[in-house]
Scaffold this motif. Structure first.
Motif, PDB file in Angstrom:
ATOM      1  N   GLY A 317      62.759  35.261  -9.195  1.00 51.45           N
ATOM      2  CA  GLY A 317      62.396  33.983  -9.799  1.00 51.45           C
ATOM      3  C   GLY A 317      63.489  32.939  -9.620  1.00 51.45           C
ATOM      4  N   ALA A 318      64.754  33.353  -9.772  1.00 55.29           N
ATOM      5  CA  ALA A 318      65.863  32.417  -9.612  1.00 55.29           C
ATOM      6  C   ALA A 318      65.947  31.904  -8.177  1.00 55.29           C
ATOM      7  CB  ALA A 318      67.171  33.092 -10.017  1.00 55.29           C
ATOM      8  N   PHE A 319      65.716  32.792  -7.195  1.00 50.12           N
ATOM      9  CA  PHE A 319      65.794  32.341  -5.819  1.00 50.12           C
ATOM     10  C   PHE A 319      64.638  31.409  -5.478  1.00 50.12           C
ATOM     11  CE2 PHE A 319      64.872  32.737  -1.233  1.00 50.12           C
ATOM     12  CZ  PHE A 319      66.037  32.133  -0.776  1.00 50.12           C
ATOM     13  N   GLN A 320      63.466  31.669  -6.022  1.00 43.79           N
ATOM     14  CA  GLN A 320      62.336  30.781  -5.759  1.00 43.79           C
ATOM     15  C   GLN A 320      62.647  29.353  -6.218  1.00 43.79           C
ATOM     16  OE1 GLN A 320      59.687  31.307  -3.994  1.00 43.79           O
ATOM     17  NE2 GLN A 320      58.813  29.271  -4.380  1.00 43.79           N
ATOM     18  N   LYS A 321      63.224  29.229  -7.407  1.00 41.46           N
ATOM     19  CA  LYS A 321      63.580  27.898  -7.920  1.00 41.46           C
ATOM     20  C   LYS A 321      64.708  27.280  -7.099  1.00 41.46           C
ATOM     21  CE  LYS A 321      62.159  28.822 -12.697  1.00 41.46           C
ATOM     22  NZ  LYS A 321      62.613  28.986 -14.101  1.00 41.46           N
ATOM     23  N   TYR A 322      65.682  28.103  -6.735  1.00 35.05           N
ATOM     24  CA  TYR A 322      66.788  27.599  -5.925  1.00 35.05           C
ATOM     25  C   TYR A 322      66.280  27.086  -4.576  1.00 35.05           C
ATOM     26  CZ  TYR A 322      70.455  27.735  -2.437  1.00 35.05           C
ATOM     27  OH  TYR A 322      71.281  27.406  -1.389  1.00 35.05           O
ATOM     28  N   ARG A 323      65.421  27.854  -3.957  1.00 35.81           N
ATOM     29  CA  ARG A 323      64.894  27.505  -2.630  1.00 35.81           C
ATOM     30  C   ARG A 323      64.104  26.194  -2.687  1.00 35.81           C
ATOM     31  NH1 ARG A 323      59.850  30.854  -0.507  1.00 35.81           N
ATOM     32  NH2 ARG A 323      59.560  30.039   1.609  1.00 35.81           N
ATOM     33  N   GLU A 324      63.256  26.053  -3.711  1.00 37.93           N
ATOM     34  CA  GLU A 324      62.470  24.822  -3.853  1.00 37.93           C
ATOM     35  C   GLU A 324      63.376  23.619  -4.068  1.00 37.93           C
ATOM     36  OE1 GLU A 324      59.912  25.709  -7.108  1.00 37.93           O
ATOM     37  OE2 GLU A 324      58.572  27.004  -5.933  1.00 37.93           O
ATOM     38  N   ARG A 325      64.394  23.788  -4.895  1.00 40.16           N
ATOM     39  CA  ARG A 325      65.314  22.687  -5.203  1.00 40.16           C
ATOM     40  C   ARG A 325      66.123  22.294  -3.975  1.00 40.16           C
ATOM     41  NH1 ARG A 325      67.230  25.008  -9.361  1.00 40.16           N
ATOM     42  NH2 ARG A 325      69.131  25.869  -8.425  1.00 40.16           N
ATOM     43  N   ALA A 326      66.636  23.286  -3.249  1.00 43.51           N
ATOM     44  CA  ALA A 326      67.461  23.002  -2.073  1.00 43.51           C
ATOM     45  C   ALA A 326      66.658  22.280  -1.003  1.00 43.51           C
ATOM     46  CB  ALA A 326      68.051  24.296  -1.527  1.00 43.51           C
ATOM     47  N   CYS A 327      65.442  22.720  -0.767  1.00 43.50           N
ATOM     48  CA  CYS A 327      64.613  22.097   0.268  1.00 43.50           C
ATOM     49  C   CYS A 327      64.184  20.694  -0.141  1.00 43.50           C
ATOM     50  CB  CYS A 327      63.407  22.979   0.562  1.00 43.50           C
ATOM     51  SG  CYS A 327      63.831  24.527   1.419  1.00 43.50           S
ATOM     52  N   ALA A 328      63.900  20.485  -1.446  1.00 45.52           N
ATOM     53  CA  ALA A 328      63.516  19.149  -1.902  1.00 45.52           C
ATOM     54  C   ALA A 328      64.679  18.172  -1.775  1.00 45.52           C
ATOM     55  CB  ALA A 328      63.039  19.223  -3.357  1.00 45.52           C
ATOM     56  N   ARG A 329      65.883  18.610  -2.106  1.00 46.14           N
ATOM     57  CA  ARG A 329      67.043  17.714  -2.057  1.00 46.14           C
ATOM     58  C   ARG A 329      67.425  17.334  -0.636  1.00 46.14           C
ATOM     59  NH1 ARG A 329      71.307  20.347  -6.430  1.00 46.14           N
ATOM     60  NH2 ARG A 329      70.458  19.360  -8.294  1.00 46.14           N
ATOM     61  N   LEU A 330      67.115  18.199   0.323  1.00 45.00           N
ATOM     62  CA  LEU A 330      67.556  17.991   1.699  1.00 45.00           C
ATOM     63  C   LEU A 330      66.379  17.805   2.656  1.00 45.00           C
ATOM     64  CD1 LEU A 330      70.413  20.641   1.762  1.00 45.00           C
ATOM     65  CD2 LEU A 330      70.674  18.175   1.637  1.00 45.00           C
ATOM     66  N   TYR A 331      65.250  17.295   2.150  1.00 45.70           N
ATOM     67  CA  TYR A 331      64.087  16.973   2.984  1.00 45.70           C
ATOM     68  C   TYR A 331      63.624  18.152   3.837  1.00 45.70           C
ATOM     69  CZ  TYR A 331      65.577  12.181   1.927  1.00 45.70           C
ATOM     70  OH  TYR A 331      65.959  11.032   1.287  1.00 45.70           O
ATOM     71  N   GLY A 332      63.683  19.352   3.291  1.00 47.59           N
ATOM     72  CA  GLY A 332      63.240  20.523   4.040  1.00 47.59           C
ATOM     73  C   GLY A 332      64.209  20.988   5.100  1.00 47.59           C
ATOM     74  N   LEU A 333      65.409  20.424   5.127  1.00 47.20           N
ATOM     75  CA  LEU A 333      66.390  20.769   6.163  1.00 47.20           C
ATOM     76  C   LEU A 333      66.743  22.258   6.196  1.00 47.20           C
ATOM     77  CD1 LEU A 333      68.271  19.701   8.389  1.00 47.20           C
ATOM     78  CD2 LEU A 333      69.987  19.280   6.613  1.00 47.20           C
ATOM     79  N   PRO A 334      66.904  22.947   5.038  1.00 47.45           N
ATOM     80  CA  PRO A 334      67.243  24.376   5.122  1.00 47.45           C
ATOM     81  C   PRO A 334      66.218  25.192   5.905  1.00 47.45           C
ATOM     82  CG  PRO A 334      67.656  23.565   2.914  1.00 47.45           C
ATOM     83  CD  PRO A 334      66.935  22.470   3.635  1.00 47.45           C
ATOM     84  N   ARG A 335      64.918  24.902   5.722  1.00 44.70           N
ATOM     85  CA  ARG A 335      63.884  25.639   6.484  1.00 44.70           C
ATOM     86  C   ARG A 335      64.023  25.355   7.978  1.00 44.70           C
ATOM     87  NH1 ARG A 335      60.379  23.872   2.128  1.00 44.70           N
ATOM     88  NH2 ARG A 335      59.801  25.617   0.787  1.00 44.70           N
ATOM     89  N   LEU A 336      64.276  24.072   8.300  1.00 49.34           N
ATOM     90  CA  LEU A 336      64.416  23.703   9.712  1.00 49.34           C
ATOM     91  C   LEU A 336      65.623  24.391  10.336  1.00 49.34           C
ATOM     92  CD1 LEU A 336      63.655  21.997  12.172  1.00 49.34           C
ATOM     93  CD2 LEU A 336      65.056  20.137  11.211  1.00 49.34           C
ATOM     94  N   LEU A 337      66.751  24.405   9.624  1.00 52.94           N
ATOM     95  CA  LEU A 337      67.958  25.036  10.163  1.00 52.94           C
ATOM     96  C   LEU A 337      67.749  26.527  10.383  1.00 52.94           C
ATOM     97  CD1 LEU A 337      70.716  23.253   8.036  1.00 52.94           C
ATOM     98  CD2 LEU A 337      70.181  22.873  10.450  1.00 52.94           C
ATOM     99  N   GLU A 338      66.995  27.149   9.491  1.00 54.57           N
ATOM    100  CA  GLU A 338      66.715  28.574   9.669  1.00 54.57           C
ATOM    101  C   GLU A 338      65.750  28.797  10.829  1.00 54.57           C
ATOM    102  OE1 GLU A 338      64.723  31.958   6.953  1.00 54.57           O
ATOM    103  OE2 GLU A 338      66.454  30.963   6.013  1.00 54.57           O
ATOM    104  N   ALA A 339      64.792  27.858  10.997  1.00 55.04           N
ATOM    105  CA  ALA A 339      63.830  27.993  12.094  1.00 55.04           C
ATOM    106  C   ALA A 339      64.516  27.902  13.453  1.00 55.04           C
ATOM    107  CB  ALA A 339      62.747  26.924  11.971  1.00 55.04           C
ATOM    108  N   VAL A 340      65.538  27.046  13.562  1.00 59.81           N
ATOM    109  CA  VAL A 340      66.240  26.896  14.843  1.00 59.81           C
ATOM    110  C   VAL A 340      67.457  27.823  14.930  1.00 59.81           C
ATOM    111  CG1 VAL A 340      65.469  24.519  15.116  1.00 59.81           C
ATOM    112  CG2 VAL A 340      67.681  24.975  14.022  1.00 59.81           C
TER     113      VAL A 340
END
Length: 456
Positions: A317-340
């Motif tokens: 549960g903590a990681f789900q909230k962390y992940r949503e917050r991190a991606c919202a603050r950085l315009y989805g950049l963490p997902r993109l960086l992981e994808a590349v």
């Protein structure tokens, strides 16, 4: 006319007093920090006593914060200071790219003054401070009290001879002579797993070499060790104390043989008359201080317990909230960086649960084989802090409450939590251009390292 004085308080905290003003630096005087990961070696000082002394000084008070870390700016001290201080106080910080410190002080409603890099700030008619950047989020400073100059480097700044020489040349116009050099000798940093004694010995040697190099370049009249009087305090990081240098060990180092006459240790609340005192006049007090520190080093309190165990469900549960917050603050950049593949999922072994989990910005939280390969290991309670606190990575990394399980485990750990660290420093959608410049510099630096490795 009274002479300016320097008073060592504890760890990295000290005070400089002149006729016109009083400067307090990096206040941490009691309690633990980083969720009990660090404690003071000498626990005799108190915030209440310091605040009472400040209330009675009759001078404007300035508080210098070299970086946004709890051993430099203790939150309990801030809260008590706000409630009990009765005078006029201004908090000083270096103007730079790390907004955490200013944001924290504004939340506490303190008066702030930003120090531009390399520009002297007059605190009184006979007291000035000039701040300099040490990387993105750290600082060092020159303090001029009356006719005397104090160079405060802490335990991180100016770690190479080239950097010292450049700084010495820059300072020569402002301070032809350094009267007092304040520097560390035992950095509080992660330096190996429980079985990595050789790595800790090497780190201790580097600390001594750094101190010697700084003394050789700046040639101070007096060298006072500071910022090295804390210990790793918890059951899951106490091994890092083994191999660190004590004051007696520092003085015994062959590398410092010619510098010993300049090195003077101070006990908490010891003072120096900056006009009259010399290494010779301070010799007896230094011997007494070393004896006191040695006694504290030899009689550590029992290790504090690690944080309470957390369940896999809590962590998910903590990681789900962390992940949503991190991606919202950085315009989805963490997902993109992981994808590349600029970031990769992080595998963590939860030692107390005997379970390995994977964290991914794209795929979320999943369980791995219990004995599967992992990047780092830590306890579940520490993992919960890592995910829930805004400064979770900084707290866990500085507290050193983890160990690595792969050669590149440390770098994988740091890269995965880069989004959290950027947001904590204000480098998110609030400051998109600054965020973009940082990411570009990071990418170029990584490419340069990869090219260099390929050429070698």
């Amino acid at each position: 006319m009274s002479n300016p004085t320097f008073t060592f308080l504890n760890h990295a905290c000290f005070m400089v007093r002149t006729e016109s003003a009083l400067l307090l630096a990096d206040p941490w005087l009691e309690g633990t920090v980083l969720n009990d990961a660090w404690s003071l070696v000498d626990r005799s000082t108190s915030s209440a006593a310091l605040i009472a002394a400040l209330n009675g000084c009759g001078l404007p008070v300035f508080i210098w914060c070299s970086r946004a870390a709890p051993d430099r700016l203790s939150l309990p001290f801030l809260q008590r200071f706000q409630a009990e201080f009765r005078g006029i106080a201004t908090f000083l910080h270096r103007q730079g790219r790390d907004w955490r410190l200013a944001d924290e002080l504004r939340r506490q409603r303190f008066a702030l003054a930003a120090c531009k890099d390399g520009q002297p700030v007059a605190l009184g008619k006979d007291l000035r401070l000039t701040a300099f950047a040490n990387g993105e989020a750290d600082s060092w400073c020159l303090i001029q009290a009356g006719r005397r100059s104090i160079l405060h480097l802490g335990e991180r700044a100016l770690g190479t001879r080239a950097a010292c020489r450049a700084a010495a040349e820059h300072l020569r116009r402002r301070a032809p002579r350094i009267d007092v050099l304040l520097t560390g000798f035992a950095d509080m940093a992660w330096c190996g797993n429980p079985d990595g004694f050789a790595q800790r010995e090497e780190a201790a040697g580097q600390g001594i070499a750094r101190l010697a190099m700084q003394a050789e370049v700046f040639r101070p009249r007096l060298l006072v060790p500071v910022a090295s009087f804390a210990r790793f305090a918890r059951a899951d990081n106490a091994w890092l104390n083994h191999g660190r240098r004590s004051p007696a060990g520092l003085l015994d180092a062959p590398r410092l043989e010619t510098l010993r006459p300049l090195i003077r240790f101070m006990a908490p609340c010891d003072s120096i008359d900056l006009e009259r005192d010399s290494p010779a006049s301070l010799a007896a007090r230094s011997e007494a201080a070393v004896a006191r520190w040695v006694a504290c080093w030899r009689e550590p309190p029992p290790p504090l317990p690690r944080p309470p165990e957390a369940s896999v469900t809590e962590l998910r549960g903590a990681f789900q909230k962390y992940r949503e917050r991190a991606c919202a603050r950085l315009y989805g950049l963490p997902r993109l960086l992981e994808a590349v593949r600029a970031l990769r999922p992080l595998a963590i072994h939860l030692a107390d649960l005997r379970q390995t989990v994977e964290l991914s910005y794209r795929h979320g939280f999943r369980l791995l084989a219990r004995d599967g390969p992992a990047d780092v290991a830590l306890c579940s309670g520490t993992a919960l802090i890592l995910l829930k606190a805004e400064d979770g990575y900084d707290t866990v990394y500085a507290g050193a409450c983890f160990w690595t399980l792969r050669p590149d485990g440390l770098s994988a750990f740091a890269r995965f939590f880069l989004p959290q660290r950027m947001a904590r420093r204000g480098l998110d959608r609030r400051r998109p251009l600054v965020m973009a410049r940082l990411m570009l510099r990071t990418a170029l630096a990584r490419m340069a390292r990869e090219v260099g490795a390929a050429l070698r």
